[in-house]
Design a protein around this motif. Structure first.
Motif, PDB file in Angstrom:
ATOM      1  N   ILE A 327       0.821  -1.204   0.000  1.00  0.00           N
ATOM      2  CA  ILE A 327       0.000   0.000   0.000  1.00  0.00           C
ATOM      3  C   ILE A 327       0.862   1.264   0.000  1.00  0.00           C
ATOM      4  N   GLY A 328       0.403   2.296  -0.696  1.00  0.00           N
ATOM      5  CA  GLY A 328       1.045   3.603  -0.644  1.00  0.00           C
ATOM      6  C   GLY A 328       1.999   3.880  -1.787  1.00  0.00           C
ATOM      7  N   LEU A 329       2.329   5.165  -1.967  1.00  0.00           N
ATOM      8  CA  LEU A 329       3.343   5.581  -2.939  1.00  0.00           C
ATOM      9  C   LEU A 329       4.737   5.451  -2.330  1.00  0.00           C
ATOM     10  N   ASP A 330       5.729   5.316  -3.186  1.00  0.00           N
ATOM     11  CA  ASP A 330       7.105   5.154  -2.729  1.00  0.00           C
ATOM     12  C   ASP A 330       7.666   6.519  -2.315  1.00  0.00           C
ATOM     13  N   LEU A 331       7.464   6.871  -1.053  1.00  0.00           N
ATOM     14  CA  LEU A 331       8.005   8.114  -0.489  1.00  0.00           C
ATOM     15  C   LEU A 331       9.169   7.840   0.455  1.00  0.00           C
ATOM     16  N   GLY A 332       9.539   6.567   0.603  1.00  0.00           N
ATOM     17  CA  GLY A 332      10.548   6.217   1.594  1.00  0.00           C
ATOM     18  C   GLY A 332      10.016   6.344   3.005  1.00  0.00           C
ATOM     19  N   ALA A 333       8.720   6.135   3.169  1.00  0.00           N
ATOM     20  CA  ALA A 333       8.082   6.357   4.473  1.00  0.00           C
ATOM     21  C   ALA A 333       8.513   5.307   5.487  1.00  0.00           C
ATOM     22  N   HIS A 334       8.712   5.751   6.733  1.00  0.00           N
ATOM     23  CA  HIS A 334       9.053   4.850   7.829  1.00  0.00           C
ATOM     24  C   HIS A 334       8.114   5.035   9.018  1.00  0.00           C
ATOM     25  N   THR A 335       7.875   6.270   9.436  1.00  0.00           N
ATOM     26  CA  THR A 335       7.046   6.519  10.606  1.00  0.00           C
ATOM     27  C   THR A 335       5.572   6.352  10.252  1.00  0.00           C
ATOM     28  N   PRO A 336       4.703   6.153  11.248  1.00  0.00           N
ATOM     29  CA  PRO A 336       3.270   6.076  10.958  1.00  0.00           C
ATOM     30  C   PRO A 336       2.749   7.303  10.231  1.00  0.00           C
ATOM     31  N   GLU A 337       3.238   8.477  10.609  1.00  0.00           N
ATOM     32  CA  GLU A 337       2.768   9.714   9.975  1.00  0.00           C
ATOM     33  C   GLU A 337       3.202   9.776   8.511  1.00  0.00           C
ATOM     34  N   GLU A 338       4.453   9.422   8.236  1.00  0.00           N
ATOM     35  CA  GLU A 338       4.921   9.404   6.848  1.00  0.00           C
ATOM     36  C   GLU A 338       4.151   8.365   6.034  1.00  0.00           C
ATOM     37  N   THR A 339       3.900   7.221   6.641  1.00  0.00           N
ATOM     38  CA  THR A 339       3.162   6.172   5.944  1.00  0.00           C
ATOM     39  C   THR A 339       1.736   6.610   5.641  1.00  0.00           C
ATOM     40  N   ALA A 340       1.121   7.327   6.564  1.00  0.00           N
ATOM     41  CA  ALA A 340      -0.233   7.833   6.327  1.00  0.00           C
ATOM     42  C   ALA A 340      -0.263   8.762   5.123  1.00  0.00           C
ATOM     43  N   ILE A 341       0.764   9.596   4.992  1.00  0.00           N
ATOM     44  CA  ILE A 341       0.840  10.485   3.831  1.00  0.00           C
ATOM     45  C   ILE A 341       1.046   9.674   2.560  1.00  0.00           C
ATOM     46  N   SER A 342       1.891   8.649   2.638  1.00  0.00           N
ATOM     47  CA  SER A 342       2.123   7.783   1.488  1.00  0.00           C
ATOM     48  C   SER A 342       0.826   7.124   1.024  1.00  0.00           C
ATOM     49  N   ILE A 343       0.042   6.629   1.964  1.00  0.00           N
ATOM     50  CA  ILE A 343      -1.210   5.939   1.620  1.00  0.00           C
ATOM     51  C   ILE A 343      -2.240   6.913   1.067  1.00  0.00           C
ATOM     52  N   THR A 344      -2.437   8.030   1.745  1.00  0.00           N
ATOM     53  CA  THR A 344      -3.451   8.978   1.273  1.00  0.00           C
ATOM     54  C   THR A 344      -3.047   9.599  -0.058  1.00  0.00           C
ATOM     55  N   ALA A 345      -1.754   9.770  -0.292  1.00  0.00           N
ATOM     56  CA  ALA A 345      -1.311  10.273  -1.595  1.00  0.00           C
ATOM     57  C   ALA A 345      -1.689   9.302  -2.706  1.00  0.00           C
ATOM     58  N   GLU A 346      -1.547   8.001  -2.433  1.00  0.00           N
ATOM     59  CA  GLU A 346      -1.938   7.017  -3.438  1.00  0.00           C
ATOM     60  C   GLU A 346      -3.452   7.024  -3.647  1.00  0.00           C
ATOM     61  N   ILE A 347      -4.211   7.178  -2.578  1.00  0.00           N
ATOM     62  CA  ILE A 347      -5.669   7.218  -2.711  1.00  0.00           C
ATOM     63  C   ILE A 347      -6.085   8.416  -3.555  1.00  0.00           C
ATOM     64  N   ILE A 348      -5.472   9.578  -3.316  1.00  0.00           N
ATOM     65  CA  ILE A 348      -5.793  10.772  -4.101  1.00  0.00           C
ATOM     66  C   ILE A 348      -5.458  10.548  -5.569  1.00  0.00           C
ATOM     67  N   ALA A 349      -4.264  10.018  -5.840  1.00  0.00           N
ATOM     68  CA  ALA A 349      -3.859   9.766  -7.220  1.00  0.00           C
ATOM     69  C   ALA A 349      -4.791   8.754  -7.893  1.00  0.00           C
ATOM     70  N   HIS A 350      -5.156   7.711  -7.157  1.00  0.00           N
ATOM     71  CA  HIS A 350      -6.045   6.688  -7.697  1.00  0.00           C
ATOM     72  C   HIS A 350      -7.422   7.273  -8.007  1.00  0.00           C
ATOM     73  N   SER A 351      -7.953   8.076  -7.095  1.00  0.00           N
ATOM     74  CA  SER A 351      -9.282   8.660  -7.272  1.00  0.00           C
ATOM     75  C   SER A 351      -9.321   9.604  -8.465  1.00  0.00           C
ATOM     76  N   ASN A 352      -8.216  10.303  -8.707  1.00  0.00           N
ATOM     77  CA  ASN A 352      -8.158  11.284  -9.789  1.00  0.00           C
ATOM     78  C   ASN A 352      -7.536  10.731 -11.061  1.00  0.00           C
ATOM     79  N   ARG A 353      -7.228   9.424 -11.042  1.00  0.00           N
ATOM     80  CA  ARG A 353      -6.594   8.777 -12.196  1.00  0.00           C
ATOM     81  C   ARG A 353      -5.320   9.504 -12.600  1.00  0.00           C
ATOM     82  N   ALA A 354      -4.558   9.875 -11.614  1.00  0.00           N
ATOM     83  CA  ALA A 354      -3.304  10.587 -11.840  1.00  0.00           C
ATOM     84  C   ALA A 354      -2.135   9.616 -11.756  1.00  0.00           C
ATOM     85  N   THR A 355      -0.967  10.075 -12.187  1.00  0.00           N
ATOM     86  CA  THR A 355       0.193   9.193 -12.270  1.00  0.00           C
ATOM     87  C   THR A 355       0.875   8.962 -10.930  1.00  0.00           C
TER      88      THR A 355
END
Length: 396
Positions: A327-355
């Motif tokens: 799950i998530g975009l490859d942001l190099g996330a490690h902490t829960p907060e960074e991982t949350a951003i990675s996951i929500t970024a992928e959800i936004i991109a997926h919802s908008n059919r973005a790259t």
């Protein structure tokens, strides 16, 4: 217009005429999306914004004109101009088309009802003719409630029937959009461009697994406007104290809760347990439902094992392709907060059919008005980053 629904609702209930300026189309890096509106009442009170300040002055003048001169609805286009420092235009480099019209609430009682529904948080949509014959320009039709019963008219039965089906679909998706209708014998002879403004209940984010990552993700999901549920079968972990940003915390087996709860095409499913006892029956069900996004946390090894188990459970290759894992975009996330951003970024991109690519690695406009990706990847950046590492890194 729904960005100022509370004020417009009050004006309609007071039977107060007003001028409405609506963004009907954008191109390039326009600051605000279609459907955004500014309104001016007969006392000169202004509410809303359509460009972040770039062209509000001239739009205010156009509103005053249609209010006091009884002018017909008018369209205007604003783009970027660097040839004349005093010219009215957008500094962002995009273009916007605006429709300015006078609204008499007494002539459109359905508009008052629809705006009241929006203010109360209930689903509603308004279809507005933004291009077509002069006598139809600016006319509206409203869809009210879950069954999308409609009121008002766009000029005749054929026009209404041509718009309602598409407007209902947009309302179900909770998406404002521009629809082209008519121009043929099967619908209506007149070709119309109709902007459908929609308001729907908040989309749901279902987070399975009461772990630290879920706490950060529930906060990020709430920030993005989701109605967040955290579900876990272990009552010692699934507590409201641990997840203060979630709308609800449920103690239940994940697959059993998913089978019983309400979901739709905007629902995001985030599986953070990476435990086969929970994951397999949950994803077996989720991948068969018409959900908006399905993602699962885990390492590459966990991902391969999970896919094999799901395949053995009867999940098809096409269904497995809907699973975003790891799950998530490859942001190099490690902490829960960074991982949350990675996951929500992928959800936004997926919802908008973005790259999901960096903006610096593409060409073309940053903002877009359609459903295609805003970026055309450069040859040097077209490699799928998910092939080497996931956004949420674990060692399981």
């Amino acid at each position: 217009m729904l960005n100022i629904a509370d004020t417009l609702s009050a004006w309609c209930r007071e039977d107060r005429p007003f001028a409405l300026a609506t963004v009907i189309q954008v191109s390039g890096s326009a600051p605000l999306p279609p459907g955004t509106a500014l309104a001016v009442d007969t006392d000169g009170t202004v509410v809303g914004s359509i460009s972040g300040g770039c062209v509000e002055g001239v739009i205010y003048d156009l509103c005053q004109q249609v209010l006091h001169d009884d002018s017909p609805p008018t369209r205007a286009r604003f783009g970027y101009s660097d040839d004349d420092a005093f010219a009215v235009g957008l500094t962002c480099g995009g273009e916007i088309d605006i429709l300015v019209q006078r609204v008499e609430p007494a002539d459109q009682p359905h508009l008052t009802v629809a705006l009241d529904e929006v203010v109360q948080g209930r689903p509603a949509a308004m279809a507005q003719i933004v291009d077509g014959p002069d006598e139809l320009l600016g006319r509206t039709l409203s869809l009210i409630g879950e069954d999308s019963a409609y009121d008002g008219t766009l000029g005749g039965e054929n026009e209404d029937r041509a718009v309602v089906a598409g407007a209902r679909a947009l309302l179900r998706a909770g998406r404002t959009g521009l629809a082209e209708v008519g121009g043929d014998a099967d619908t209506c002879p007149q070709r119309l461009s109709v902007l459908v403004h929609t308001h729907a209940p908040r989309p749901r984010m279902l987070i399975f697994g009461a772990v630290d990552f879920a706490a950060a993700l529930s906060q990020a999901g709430a920030f993005l406007g989701y109605r967040v549920t955290v579900c876990d079968a272990r009552p010692v972990f699934a507590t409201t104290a641990r997840f203060p940003h979630a709308d609800e915390v449920v103690v239940d087996w994940p697959h059993r809760y998913l089978a019983a709860t309400e979901t739709d095409a905007r629902t995001a499913i985030c599986v953070l347990t990476h435990d086969a006892r929970f994951d397999i029956p949950l994803l077996d069900l989720a991948l068969r439902l018409p959900l908006g996004y399905i993602g699962a946390m885990g390492s590459r090894r966990t991902h391969e094992d999970r896919n094999q188990r799901l395949h053995e459970a009867g999940v098809t290759t096409a269904q497995l392709a809907r699973l975003n894992s790891p799950i998530g975009l490859d942001l190099g996330a490690h902490t829960p907060e960074e991982t949350a951003i990675s996951i929500t970024a992928e959800i936004i991109a997926h919802s908008n059919r973005a790259t999901g690519l960096p903006l610096s690695h593409g060409t073309g406009p940053i903002h877009r008005s359609g459903s295609t990706s805003p970026l055309r990847p450069c040859a040097s950046s077209a490699t799928n980053s998910r092939s080497s590492s996931g956004g949420a890194r674990t060692s399981e």
